[in-house]
Design an enzyme around this catalytic site. Structure first.
Site, short mmCIF file in Angstrom:
data_model
loop_
_atom_site.label_atom_id
_atom_site.label_comp_id
_atom_site.label_asym_id
_atom_site.label_seq_id
_atom_site.Cartn_x
_atom_site.Cartn_y
_atom_site.Cartn_z
N LYS A 185 0.86 -1.18 0.00
CA LYS A 185 0.00 0.00 0.00
C LYS A 185 0.89 1.22 0.00
O LYS A 185 1.65 1.45 0.95
CB LYS A 185 -0.90 -0.02 1.25
CG LYS A 185 -1.76 1.19 1.48
CD LYS A 185 -2.74 1.52 0.37
CE LYS A 185 -3.52 0.37 -0.17
NZ LYS A 185 -4.53 0.65 -1.16
N HIS A 312 -9.92 -7.09 -4.84
CA HIS A 312 -9.68 -6.02 -3.87
C HIS A 312 -10.14 -6.45 -2.49
O HIS A 312 -11.00 -7.32 -2.33
CB HIS A 312 -10.49 -4.79 -4.32
CG HIS A 312 -10.64 -3.71 -3.30
ND1 HIS A 312 -11.79 -3.53 -2.57
CD2 HIS A 312 -9.79 -2.75 -2.91
CE1 HIS A 312 -11.63 -2.48 -1.79
NE2 HIS A 312 -10.43 -1.99 -1.96
O1 GKR Z 1 -7.04 -0.49 4.00
O2 GKR Z 1 -6.09 1.44 3.86
C1 GKR Z 1 -6.62 0.48 3.36
C2 GKR Z 1 -6.73 0.38 1.86
O3 GKR Z 1 -6.18 1.52 1.25
C3 GKR Z 1 -8.16 0.17 1.41
O4 GKR Z 1 -8.97 1.14 2.00
C4 GKR Z 1 -8.31 0.20 -0.08
O5 GKR Z 1 -9.66 0.22 -0.41
O6 GKR Z 1 -7.14 -1.90 -0.06
C5 GKR Z 1 -7.81 -1.01 -0.77
C6 GKR Z 1 -7.30 -0.81 -2.17
O7 GKR Z 1 -6.78 -1.74 -2.73
O8 GKR Z 1 -7.47 0.27 -2.73
MG MG Z 2 -6.46 -0.73 -4.60
#
Ligand code: GKR
Ligand code: MG
Length: 414
Positions: A185, A312
């Protein structure tokens, strides 16, 4: 086999301080579990389980739907979807309606499977694979939450704020769960730092498929630059920039496929992405696409247009993971390892036997239905935590501002 009740339970579970492009995860993540009660089975009452968003608006909409679906046959998911759409009315968008219907649909399929004595995969056309590979979901993170409740003491994962921290986190994920692909991420630090983290992963785990997802934190120019720097290193580049048109500009120069769960998010958003050749991989999510059967249909849409398919995830527990695993097993072209937040949250699961990854994959639960059982004591505990927290919505930016009052979530940031 009539639906006689829909028991809706909001809950809150522990979540580490994971950083993303809009802030940081709060100490508690919110979720909703539904128990769909069906009368008329020879064995007595059957209960189907569903899990989805814990946002207040989703809970309110589920309450509206509850009264309307009582008395419907649990096998009539087509009719139930029409009822959900009608009850929620024109002020609720199709995407918001699908978020509600998906929870109910999964509970219906779980109940159907229990009534028929078959796993949910059989209701989706049958399993085309018996294990489903998942990807380690790596996050920059703080060592501990800054704020109560749950704050103060470091969690078992420690801090990960630089390439060495990310590599250490990947090692631990692989040691614990055997993952064979890695997703970072991004969108948190300067792109040069995130490029360095991906390069460090490539050195530490040669040949392992790598992905980075900055959730639209980069401009088109920055995205093109990162794509150039990571050519030959990434399996795919996920949502480097916001909007389908901007993704199309990046796709023209990127050597790796672009993936998305931000610009292709519903059937209505597919045509523009295909016309512009903006993305090559769609990340499905049954919570957004309106359930497991519509996710199978997304597979057919992707096939039609030559798009790849991955999955996702958002913070979730084991009922969702069971549903994700069943649909991934039944969708032939869902060929990439799926995302999951489960390792971050599984300690607080509401199912009696939490999932265990073997070599980064899950065996498809044998059923009947989803093949998981609800731990009622744990559900009550997490519901109390939800009520006591007073929380009704996810607020990553507001939580970040407790630490950095000037934090600006405006994207693109770099
Ligand atoms: O859990 O912070 C998180 C992610 O950024 C999530 O909110 C996203 O929706 O995992 C997700 C993504 O692949 O964009
Ligand atoms: Mg994503």
């Amino acid at each position: 086999m009539k639906i006689s009740d829909l028991v809706i339970t909001p809950l809150a579970f522990a979540d580490p301080p994971l950083l993303n492009s809009t802030g940081v995860h709060e100490p508690l993540a919110l979720r909703t579990v539904v128990q769909l009660v069906v009368d008329g089975a020879s064995a007595g009452e059957v209960v189907g389980l569903g899990e989805g968003s814990g946002e207040r608006d989703v809970l309110d909409r589920l309450e509206l739907v509850r009264a309307a679906i009582i008395g419907q046959s649990v096998f009539d998911t087509g009719a139930i979807e029409l009822i959900v759409n009608a009850v929620l009315g024109p002020d609720v968008t199709p995407i918001q309606k699908r978020a509600v219907f998906s929870i109910v649909e999964v509970a219906c399929l779980d109940a159907q499977g229990k009534l028929l004595g078959v796993p949910v995969t059989d209701l989706l056309g049958g399993a085309v694979r018996h294990t489903v590979p998942y990807s380690a979901y790596l996050f920059y993170k703080w060592a501990a939450h800054p704020a109560a409740p749950g704050g103060g003491s470091p969690d078992q994962w420690g801090e990960a704020l630089d390439p060495a921290g990310i590599v250490a986190q990947a090692c631990r994920m692989i040691d614990l769960h055997g993952f064979r692909s890695l997703k970072l991420k991004g969108g948190v630090f300067h792109p040069e730092d995130e490029i360095a983290a991906i390069r460090a992963l490539a050195v530490a785990f040669p040949g392992m498929p790598l992905r980075i997802d900055p959730n639209g934190a980069w401009s088109v120019k920055t995205s093109k630059y990162v794509a150039g720097e990571l050519a030959g290193v990434l399996e795919y580049l996920e949502d480097p920039t916001l909007t389908t048109a901007a993704m199309a500009e990046v796709a023209q120069v990127a050597s790796m496929p672009l993936a998305t769960n931000m610009c292709v998010i519903s059937p209505e958003t597919v045509p523009e992405a295909v016309r512009l050749d903006a993305v090559q991989i769609v990340l499905s999510d049954h919570h957004y696409w309106g359930g497991l059967r519509h996710t199978r249909e997304l597979g057919a849409i992707c096939d039609t247009f030559g798009l790849g398919m991955s999955m996702h995830s958002n913070s979730h527990l084991g009922i969702s993971l069971a549903a994700m695993t069943h649909v991934a097993a039944a969708t032939p072209n869902l060929a990439y390892a799926c995302d999951t937040h489960y390792p971050w949250n599984s300690a607080d699961d509401v199912i009696t036997t939490p999932f265990a990854f073997v070599d980064g994959a899950l065996a498809v639960p044998a059923g009947p239905g989803l093949g998981v059982e609800l731990d009622q004591d744990r559900l009550a505990e997490l519901n109390k935590r939800y009520v006591d927290s007073g929380r009704t919505t996810r607020a990553d930016t507001a939580y970040m501002r407790l630490v950095d009052p000037l934090y600006d979530p405006m994207l693109p940031r770099f």
